[in-house]
Scaffold this motif. Structure first.
Motif: not given
Length: 315
Positions: A144-147, A170-171, A215-216, A227-234
């Motif tokens: 998966e891709t995680l911010l 990880v981005i 994660v903020n 704003l950087a999340l895909r639709e239906g993201g977490r």
């Protein structure tokens, strides 16, 4: 005994002379504190917004590294002389910014081998927070891709490391001074959060789709991170500022909790070199007020620690 804390809720941090603990209850141990972590969460305790089981006058501090000096009658897993670390809430007698502290024996674990007292003391809260965000709030999976927004912070950096160990792409966002360190922690890409359009840059890095999870770790930063999340993201935030859900995104507001089993596993990763943590500043107990100011400012390049028993570094 010497301690550092407050005489009243919201009061200034100062040196205190507090009573020695009476001794451990059946399920408790008494620790001679070697070092204690300092974080912005301690200011939340100081102001009364986080209740940890104490009333003033009280020592602050919710993470500790120390040596067992007394053992309760029902404790079988610890003995006098053991070196331990923990996030021992609720606090039983005083906070961890004190020469001695009484803790629930089930909430401390062996100090990681080869790690200094100062590093061990700074580890429990950010490490547990990072693990609980990834494993419980977001349930991130390999590939998966995680911010990670705020990856230059202590907790943010541990989120990056733990996510990379899970095989997650990880981005991260970080300032220029932290970019190399965040990359070394395991981030595939690092975006400068000073650029007002950084969420668009993150989306570009995912082919315009957005990240699977975020994660903020920046106070007030959740509204940008979503704003950087895909639709239906977490999304999970650790700064108490969850944004309104949108586009089918689930939002979790994460507060750390003690968990000895998790902490033991994390300490094993730290001892084995799979996790790293560099302390930013070590101050004596008498400088607790300054230590808290530095922790709140976040300008140390790493966590702040109080050295309660001077002259020892341990390993």
């Amino acid at each position: 005994m010497r301690a550092a804390g407050v005489r009243e809720v919201g009061g200034r941090v100062e040196l205190l002379d507090l009573p020695e603990p009476d001794g451990p209850g059946p399920d408790e141990v008494v620790l001679a504190v070697e070092a204690a972590g300092v974080g912005n969460w301690d200011d939340i305790v100081r102001t009364g917004a986080w209740h940890v089981g104490l009333t003033p006058p009280m020592a602050l501090g919710v993470e500790v590294a120390g040596t067992v000096i007394a053992v309760g009658s029902d404790v079988t897993n610890l003995r006098v002389g053991d070196e331990v670390v923990g996030h021992p809430l609720q606090l039983q007698h005083q906070g961890c910014w004190a020469e001695r502290v009484v803790v629930d024996a089930g909430l401390v674990v062996p100090k990681p081998r080869g790690v200094s007292w100062e590093t061990a003391a700074a580890f429990p809260v950010p490490a547990l927070t990072a693990e609980q965000v990834l494993a419980e709030a977001l349930k991130v999976a390999e590939n998966e891709t995680l911010l990670v927004h705020g990856a230059g912070s202590t907790t943010g950096g541990l989120v990056v490391q733990l996510a990379a160990l899970r095989g997650v792409r990880v981005i991260a966002t970080a300032g220029p001074s932290s970019a190399v360190r965040v990359t070394q922690a395991g981030a595939a890409e690092v975006v400068d959060y000073h650029d007002a359009g950084w969420p668009d840059r993150v989306r570009e890095l995912t082919g315009g789709v957005g990240v699977d999870a975020a994660v903020n770790a920046v106070s007030g930063g959740s509204a940008d991170a979503i704003l950087a999340l895909r639709e239906g993201g977490r999304m999970a935030t650790i700064t108490g500022d969850p944004p309104a859900a949108e586009r089918g995104i689930s939002v979790a507001d994460v507060y750390v909790r003690p968990d000895a089993a998790q902490l033991a596993e994390l300490c094993a990763l730290l001892s084995g070199g799979r996790l790293t943590l560099s302390v930013g500043a070590v101050l004596p107990l008498a400088d607790a007020a300054t230590a808290l100011e530095r922790a709140i400012s976040g300008a140390n390049g790493g966590p702040v620690v109080l050295q309660v028993a001077p002259g020892r570094t341990g390993d």
